[in-house]
Scaffold this motif. Structure first.
Motif, short mmCIF file in Angstrom:
data_model
loop_
_atom_site.label_atom_id
_atom_site.label_comp_id
_atom_site.label_asym_id
_atom_site.label_seq_id
_atom_site.Cartn_x
_atom_site.Cartn_y
_atom_site.Cartn_z
N THR A 1 -29.52 26.54 -20.01
CA THR A 1 -28.29 27.10 -20.60
C THR A 1 -27.92 26.36 -21.88
OG1 THR A 1 -27.54 27.72 -18.40
CG2 THR A 1 -25.86 27.60 -20.13
N GLN A 2 -28.06 25.01 -21.84
CA GLN A 2 -27.76 24.24 -23.05
C GLN A 2 -28.74 24.58 -24.17
OE1 GLN A 2 -27.86 20.42 -20.95
NE2 GLN A 2 -25.82 19.98 -21.77
N VAL A 3 -30.00 24.82 -23.80
CA VAL A 3 -31.01 25.19 -24.81
C VAL A 3 -30.65 26.55 -25.40
CG1 VAL A 3 -33.44 25.74 -25.20
CG2 VAL A 3 -32.82 23.84 -23.71
N ALA A 4 -30.28 27.49 -24.53
CA ALA A 4 -29.93 28.83 -25.00
C ALA A 4 -28.69 28.80 -25.90
CB ALA A 4 -29.69 29.75 -23.80
N GLY B 1 -35.16 22.19 -15.03
CA GLY B 1 -34.78 23.42 -14.34
C GLY B 1 -35.76 23.70 -13.22
N MET B 2 -35.64 24.91 -12.66
CA MET B 2 -36.55 25.32 -11.59
C MET B 2 -37.73 26.09 -12.19
SD MET B 2 -35.31 24.32 -8.77
CE MET B 2 -33.84 23.99 -7.82
N VAL B 3 -38.89 25.97 -11.57
CA VAL B 3 -40.03 26.78 -11.98
C VAL B 3 -39.81 28.18 -11.41
CG1 VAL B 3 -42.52 27.07 -11.90
CG2 VAL B 3 -41.53 24.78 -11.93
N LYS B 4 -39.71 29.19 -12.31
CA LYS B 4 -39.41 30.55 -11.86
C LYS B 4 -40.55 31.10 -11.01
CE LYS B 4 -37.14 34.60 -13.78
NZ LYS B 4 -36.73 35.25 -15.02
N GLU B 5 -40.18 31.75 -9.90
CA GLU B 5 -41.18 32.35 -9.01
C GLU B 5 -42.04 33.35 -9.77
OE1 GLU B 5 -41.30 31.75 -5.60
OE2 GLU B 5 -39.50 30.50 -5.46
N GLY B 6 -43.34 33.26 -9.61
CA GLY B 6 -44.25 34.22 -10.22
C GLY B 6 -44.49 34.04 -11.70
N SER B 7 -43.97 32.95 -12.27
CA SER B 7 -44.11 32.78 -13.72
C SER B 7 -45.26 31.86 -14.12
CB SER B 7 -42.80 32.25 -14.31
OG SER B 7 -42.66 30.88 -14.02
N VAL B 8 -45.88 31.18 -13.13
CA VAL B 8 -46.91 30.19 -13.48
C VAL B 8 -48.23 30.89 -13.77
CG1 VAL B 8 -48.16 28.16 -12.72
CG2 VAL B 8 -45.79 28.46 -12.04
N TYR C 1 -31.25 29.74 -13.43
CA TYR C 1 -30.77 31.02 -12.89
C TYR C 1 -29.71 31.67 -13.76
CZ TYR C 1 -33.51 29.34 -9.02
OH TYR C 1 -34.54 28.85 -8.28
N ALA C 2 -29.44 31.08 -14.95
CA ALA C 2 -28.57 31.73 -15.92
C ALA C 2 -29.41 32.05 -17.16
CB ALA C 2 -27.41 30.84 -16.30
N HIS C 3 -30.22 31.06 -17.57
CA HIS C 3 -31.09 31.24 -18.73
C HIS C 3 -32.49 30.72 -18.41
CE1 HIS C 3 -27.07 31.45 -20.55
NE2 HIS C 3 -27.66 32.29 -21.42
N ASP C 4 -33.47 31.20 -19.20
CA ASP C 4 -34.87 30.80 -18.99
C ASP C 4 -35.38 30.05 -20.22
OD1 ASP C 4 -34.65 32.21 -16.70
OD2 ASP C 4 -36.03 33.84 -17.27
N VAL C 5 -36.35 29.17 -19.99
CA VAL C 5 -37.07 28.56 -21.10
C VAL C 5 -38.57 28.72 -20.82
CG1 VAL C 5 -37.63 26.41 -22.30
CG2 VAL C 5 -35.27 26.89 -21.67
N ASP C 6 -39.29 29.22 -21.81
CA ASP C 6 -40.73 29.43 -21.69
C ASP C 6 -41.44 28.11 -22.02
OD1 ASP C 6 -43.15 30.57 -21.43
OD2 ASP C 6 -43.02 31.82 -23.25
#
Lengths: 248, 77, 160
Positions: free
Chosen positions: C41-44, C58-65, C81-86
């Motif tokens: 969220t801070q990055v976004a 953060g958490m590793v998003k399910e299915g993203s690896v 769970y609010a914002h994502d970072v790739d």
């Protein structure tokens, strides 16, 4: 009350009384240590995330938490030295410092060995780890200060001041995991339910190990303080008698 | 009730894949306990031995001084 | 007071003052930068400038690896769970790295908004339990969710 307080400050009285306590403390520590180590190594269930590295916790947590007791103890002893000039308080303060240094060092070392496989690094400049490293150097500073000043009284005063100032670091270490985003996880809350996180199967042996390591700390402190009493009171009649009576 | 987590000694030694980490920590702990309990005893023995030697030397010096004093007294007579 | 005593007292006060100033200063310096990591969220929110060396947690998003086949390269999304970072990373992952696990990645943002990590650390929570307890808790959670879905289905059925 005041008679008792003045008596407690008498090194000879402490020497004789602690001699009577030591066998009981040894017995209690041995018992808790044997039960705690056996339980931690053989009976604690493998953690769902960390596997068998959870067994490292039963050394790391007791050692780290007792290392946090050293600075407050040294600060209280220092305050007593400054206010009442009690000789015994300064002897205790002097003997806590190297013990605290070793406890802090072992906490850092076991933490590093635990972090290496689980976090993927043995060190991070995280608030918890950094504040613990500061505590390590504060102990080095107290010991260096004591050895730098020749006069026992002046050294006592200087170390008392440094101990009181340095004790500020202890709440910082304790709450670092809550105040900042750290790699180190916050303190666990225990549960009495066997089917919940942190069940008794996990924390009862931890409590036993904390008790065992506390007793180790107390025994080590008493032994060192007794030596310090003999050294500082070596010219008194009771110590001379004790030395002529001793076997070795 | 706690149950035994290992079915064989080799399993116990291996600790999953973490034999190195777990056993190094416990080895350090055993050394640490030993150090904390043994070192004060060693220092105590050293101090007592040193004090005994000092007392003995003082006694010897005192007798020497006394005998010299005696000689001096005699030569003065 | 004798002069040599005054001198030692001076030395003591100097050491005590020096040490407390040093500790105070280092704590002050740390207070602005003591947080180990930024959240997605801070990055976004644009708190991070591209190229600056930072950590993102953060958490590793399910299915993203996604592991690349040739090298040790791995791509995944870390989320709060609010914002994502790739995140893009090539190297050895810690034992605890898996989907749904908390991680801290060290590296920098590219201008395109991708995070190139030079190191990935695993963060775990303060809950310790056995594999069996975890499995039982997961099963109970699944049952609870299933129950909710069925209830919803029934109430929708009543409307029809």
């Amino acid at each position: 009350m005041w008679v008792w307080f003045a008596k407690l400050g008498s090194p000879r009285w402490f020497y004789e009384l602690s001699g009577k306590w030591l066998p009981w403390l040894y017995a209690a520590m041995t018992l808790l240590m044997l039960v705690g180590l056996t339980w931690a190594l053989l009976f604690v269930p493998e953690d769902y995330q960390q596997g068998h590295t959870i067994r490292i916790m039963y050394v790391h947590v007791p050692v780290a938490s007792i290392s946090l007791a050293c600075f407050p103890l040294m600060a209280v002893a220092g305050a007593i030295t400054l206010v009442w000039k009690m000789k015994l308080a300064d002897m205790v303060a002097k003997c806590v410092a190297p013990i605290g240094l070793w406890f802090t060092g072992l906490a850092l070392a076991t933490g590093a060995i635990w972090g290496q496989p689980i976090w993927g690094t043995w060190w991070a400049w995280d608030a918890r780890l950094t504040s613990m490293l500061i505590q390590f150097f504060l102990f080095v500073g107290v010991i260096a200060l004591r050895s730098a000043i020749e006069s026992t009284d002046a050294a006592a005063k200087a170390c008392a001041v440094l101990a009181i100032v340095g004790a500020i670091n202890v709440p910082i270490i304790k709450y670092s995991v809550e105040w900042w985003n750290t790699l180190h996880q916050p303190a666990s809350s225990i549960s009495f339910d066997s089917a919940a996180p942190n069940p008794p199967e996990v924390w009862v042996p931890l409590l036993i190990m904390i008790g065992a390591v506390y007793l180790l700390f107390i025994i080590s402190l008493i032994l060192r303080t007794r030596n310090e009493i003999l050294i500082r009171e070596r010219r008194s009649q009771w110590v001379t008698d004790l030395i002529t009576r001793s076997q070795s | 009730m706690p149950t035994l987590q290992f079915s064989s000694l080799s399993e116990f030694v291996q600790m999953g894949t973490y034999s190195f980490h777990v056993w190094v920590v416990y080895l350090l702990f055993v050394l640490f306990v030993g150090y904390n309990l043994i070192l004060p005893g060693v220092q105590r023995k050293q101090f007592i031995r040193q004090q005994k030697r000092r007392v003995a030397r003082d006694a010897e010096l005192a007798t020497q001084a006394a005998s010299r004093q005696g000689l001096n007294n005699r030569s003065a007579e | 007071m004798k002069s040599h005593r005054k001198k030692t007292l001076g030395i003591i006060l100097f050491i005590a003052a020096g040490l407390s100033v040093a500790i105070g200063l280092s704590l002050y310096a740390l207070s602005s930068n003591i947080d180990l990591f930024y959240t997605p969220t801070q990055v976004a929110a644009g708190e991070v400038t591209p190229g600056q060396r930072i950590r993102v947690g953060g958490m590793v998003k399910e299915g993203s690896v996604k592991h690349s086949e040739e090298q040790l390269q791995v791509n995944f999304i870390t989320t709060d769970y609010a914002h994502d970072v790739d995140v893009q990373y090539s190297g050895i992952l810690p034992d605890l790295f898996r989907e749904g696990q908390g991680i801290v990645a060290e590296g920098s943002m590219t201008p395109e908004g991708q995070f190139v990590a030079s190191r990935v650390l695993a963060k775990h929570d303060e809950n310790y339990m056995s594999v069996e307890v975890k499995a039982a808790m997961d099963a109970a959670e699944r049952q609870r969710v299933m129950g909710q879905i069925q209830e919803q289905g029934q109430s929708q059925g009543n409307y029809q």
